[in-house]
Motif scaffolding. Structure first.
Motif, PDB file in Angstrom:
ATOM      1  N   GLY A   1       0.805  -1.214   0.000  1.00 39.67           N
ATOM      2  CA  GLY A   1       0.000   0.000   0.000  1.00 39.67           C
ATOM      3  C   GLY A   1       0.835   1.259   0.000  1.00 39.67           C
ATOM      4  N   ARG A   2       1.807   1.333   0.925  1.00 44.52           N
ATOM      5  CA  ARG A   2       2.678   2.492   0.978  1.00 44.52           C
ATOM      6  C   ARG A   2       3.634   2.531  -0.214  1.00 44.52           C
ATOM      7  NH1 ARG A   2       2.793   5.786   5.525  1.00 44.52           N
ATOM      8  NH2 ARG A   2       0.825   5.470   6.618  1.00 44.52           N
ATOM      9  N   PHE A   3       3.948   1.356  -0.748  1.00 41.81           N
ATOM     10  CA  PHE A   3       4.846   1.280  -1.898  1.00 41.81           C
ATOM     11  C   PHE A   3       4.263   2.015  -3.102  1.00 41.81           C
ATOM     12  CE2 PHE A   3       6.274  -1.010  -5.745  1.00 41.81           C
ATOM     13  CZ  PHE A   3       7.642  -0.846  -5.637  1.00 41.81           C
ATOM     14  N   VAL A   4       2.965   1.842  -3.359  1.00 41.13           N
ATOM     15  CA  VAL A   4       2.353   2.473  -4.528  1.00 41.13           C
ATOM     16  C   VAL A   4       1.757   3.832  -4.228  1.00 41.13           C
ATOM     17  CG1 VAL A   4       1.860   0.272  -5.646  1.00 41.13           C
ATOM     18  CG2 VAL A   4       0.137   1.293  -4.156  1.00 41.13           C
ATOM     19  N   ALA A   5       1.645   4.188  -2.945  1.00 39.12           N
ATOM     20  CA  ALA A   5       0.979   5.439  -2.583  1.00 39.12           C
ATOM     21  C   ALA A   5       1.673   6.649  -3.194  1.00 39.12           C
ATOM     22  CB  ALA A   5       0.915   5.583  -1.062  1.00 39.12           C
ATOM     23  N   GLY A   6       2.990   6.628  -3.296  1.00 36.87           N
ATOM     24  CA  GLY A   6       3.713   7.763  -3.846  1.00 36.87           C
ATOM     25  C   GLY A   6       4.111   7.596  -5.294  1.00 36.87           C
ATOM     26  N   VAL A   7       3.587   6.564  -5.962  1.00 40.00           N
ATOM     27  CA  VAL A   7       3.934   6.281  -7.356  1.00 40.00           C
ATOM     28  C   VAL A   7       2.701   6.494  -8.223  1.00 40.00           C
ATOM     29  CG1 VAL A   7       4.758   4.522  -8.967  1.00 40.00           C
ATOM     30  CG2 VAL A   7       5.699   4.621  -6.657  1.00 40.00           C
ATOM     31  N   ASP A   8       2.808   7.364  -9.196  1.00 42.80           N
ATOM     32  CA  ASP A   8       1.666   7.696 -10.055  1.00 42.80           C
ATOM     33  C   ASP A   8       1.570   6.702 -11.209  1.00 42.80           C
ATOM     34  OD1 ASP A   8      -0.504   8.984 -11.121  1.00 42.80           O
ATOM     35  OD2 ASP A   8       0.695  10.526 -12.149  1.00 42.80           O
ATOM     36  N   VAL A   9       1.285   5.444 -10.853  1.00 45.96           N
ATOM     37  CA  VAL A   9       1.145   4.369 -11.837  1.00 45.96           C
ATOM     38  C   VAL A   9      -0.112   3.573 -11.475  1.00 45.96           C
ATOM     39  CG1 VAL A   9       2.185   2.250 -12.768  1.00 45.96           C
ATOM     40  CG2 VAL A   9       3.641   4.203 -12.174  1.00 45.96           C
ATOM     41  N   PRO A  10      -0.986   3.283 -12.434  1.00 45.47           N
ATOM     42  CA  PRO A  10      -2.187   2.489 -12.112  1.00 45.47           C
ATOM     43  C   PRO A  10      -1.809   1.089 -11.647  1.00 45.47           C
ATOM     44  CG  PRO A  10      -1.936   2.724 -14.492  1.00 45.47           C
ATOM     45  CD  PRO A  10      -0.917   3.632 -13.865  1.00 45.47           C
ATOM     46  N   HIS A  11      -2.621   0.525 -10.755  1.00 45.13           N
ATOM     47  CA  HIS A  11      -2.370  -0.860 -10.348  1.00 45.13           C
ATOM     48  C   HIS A  11      -3.686  -1.609 -10.256  1.00 45.13           C
ATOM     49  CE1 HIS A  11      -3.454  -0.082  -6.076  1.00 45.13           C
ATOM     50  NE2 HIS A  11      -3.519  -1.396  -5.976  1.00 45.13           N
ATOM     51  N   VAL A  12      -3.578  -2.915 -10.449  1.00 48.06           N
ATOM     52  CA  VAL A  12      -4.734  -3.813 -10.483  1.00 48.06           C
ATOM     53  C   VAL A  12      -4.499  -4.938  -9.496  1.00 48.06           C
ATOM     54  CG1 VAL A  12      -5.998  -5.492 -11.896  1.00 48.06           C
ATOM     55  CG2 VAL A  12      -5.361  -3.274 -12.867  1.00 48.06           C
ATOM     56  N   VAL A  13      -5.526  -5.258  -8.700  1.00 52.32           N
ATOM     57  CA  VAL A  13      -5.483  -6.391  -7.782  1.00 52.32           C
ATOM     58  C   VAL A  13      -6.010  -7.609  -8.531  1.00 52.32           C
ATOM     59  CG1 VAL A  13      -6.303  -7.320  -5.589  1.00 52.32           C
ATOM     60  CG2 VAL A  13      -5.847  -4.869  -5.809  1.00 52.32           C
ATOM     61  N   VAL A  14      -5.136  -8.561  -8.828  1.00 53.05           N
ATOM     62  CA  VAL A  14      -5.512  -9.651  -9.733  1.00 53.05           C
ATOM     63  C   VAL A  14      -6.397 -10.705  -9.078  1.00 53.05           C
ATOM     64  CG1 VAL A  14      -3.531  -9.326 -11.243  1.00 53.05           C
ATOM     65  CG2 VAL A  14      -3.340 -10.856  -9.277  1.00 53.05           C
TER      66      VAL A  14
END
Length: 309
Positions: A101-114
């Motif tokens: 969660g914190r890993f992607v919080a500061g990254v402006d990249v879409p993510h998908v929970v597979v």
């Protein structure tokens, strides 16, 4: 558990700062990334599944390396640079990647929970009681859902090749169904009282459900696992009560606690199972299909040893 929670919070705070730092100084991209969209996954199993769906149209990479333990993984600055340069990030969800969660919080990249759409099984024992069991990919039936989610995400990322992603997904689904059917057929000879799967970690709830097996494990989740005398005694009682012929342990943990169960019950040690990580290219499970086929073959051979020629 309180100390564990404080450590996680401290890691998360440090990680958030690191994400901001790396994102601020990351390059705008490379020629290689411009050739094909980059899909980043949290661990090697997802990367291999995604690569089969992506075909030649996407570059798929894993944050973690072969053999890594995913539950307590701590991302590096290099991981964050990869994330900043990715076009899509895939994670398993179900609380598997506590750091994500914190890993992607500061990254402006879409993510998908597979794992979205999977019928979740809750953990039934230990401090994790009531939480979702995250190991949904250990069911070939569930991975068919993963594959559909990936194909849809890839089609949105790269509409030009949407038909190819759907076709790749359908082909992979067929192979997954064959693995499931093989498991059910191999275990059909077991009597009801011996239809049990005993492992070190509770990572096989979904596979056990698929195969009509009762699951028993020493500990629920690998994070900070330390087998207690009570856990080992409970497993010994289970194996003796149900006359379980063989028990197993996973590749990323010590099998010493399970060997104590073997000594106390006379059950066979059925072999090493793979869950959280693929091996290297020259290892026993370089792909997800290799992993799940290995586990199915190992489980079926050990549990049915006295009943097949």
């Amino acid at each position: 558990m309180r100390r564990h929670g404080r450590r996680l919070a401290a890691r998360a705070t440090a990680l958030a700062g690191l994400v901001a730092l790396v994102a601020g100084c990351a390059p705008g991209g490379t020629e290689a990334a411009a050739d094909r969209p980059v899909v980043l996954t949290t661990f090697t199993v997802l990367a291999d599944i995604a690569a089969h769906v992506a075909g030649d149209h996407l570059t798929v990479e894993s944050i973690t390396k072969p053999g890594a333990e995913i539950h307590g993984y701590e991302p590096t600055p290099g991981d964050i640079r990869k994330a900043v340069g990715a076009d899509l990030i895939l994670d398993n969800g179900l609380n598997l990647e506590a750091w994500f969660g914190r890993f992607v919080a500061g990254v402006d990249v879409p993510h998908v929970v597979v794992s979205d759409g999977v019928q979740v099984i809750d953990i039934a024992e230990d401090a994790y009681t009531g939480q979702s069991n995250p190991h949904a990919w250990m069911s070939p039936l569930n991975v068919q859902i993963y594959v559909d989610n990936m194909a849809a995400a890839f089609a949105e990322l790269d509409p030009e090749h949407a038909a190819d992603y759907r076709a790749n997904a359908e082909n992979y689904r067929t192979q997954l169904q064959q693995v499931h059917d093989d498991l059910v057929e191999r275990l059909d000879v077991l009597p009801v009282n011996q239809r049990a799967l005993v492992t070190c970690e509770g990572a096989f709830s979904y596979l056990a459900r698929d195969a009509g097996l009762t699951e028993k494990y020493i500990w629920a989740v690998n994070a900070e696992q330390q087998a207690t005398p009570q856990q080992i005694a409970s497993t010994i009682d289970f194996v003796n009560t149900f006359e379980v012929p063989a028990v197993f342990c996973e590749s990323t943990v010590s099998d010493a606690p399970m060997q104590r169960v073997v000594e106390a019950t006379g059950a066979d040690f059925g072999g090493v199972l793979y869950v959280d990580s693929l091996s290297g290219p020259d290892g026993p499970v370089p792909t997800y299909l290799d992993l799940i086929r290995h586990d199915v073959k190992t489980i079926a051979a050990a549990l049915t040893a006295d009943r097949v020629s």
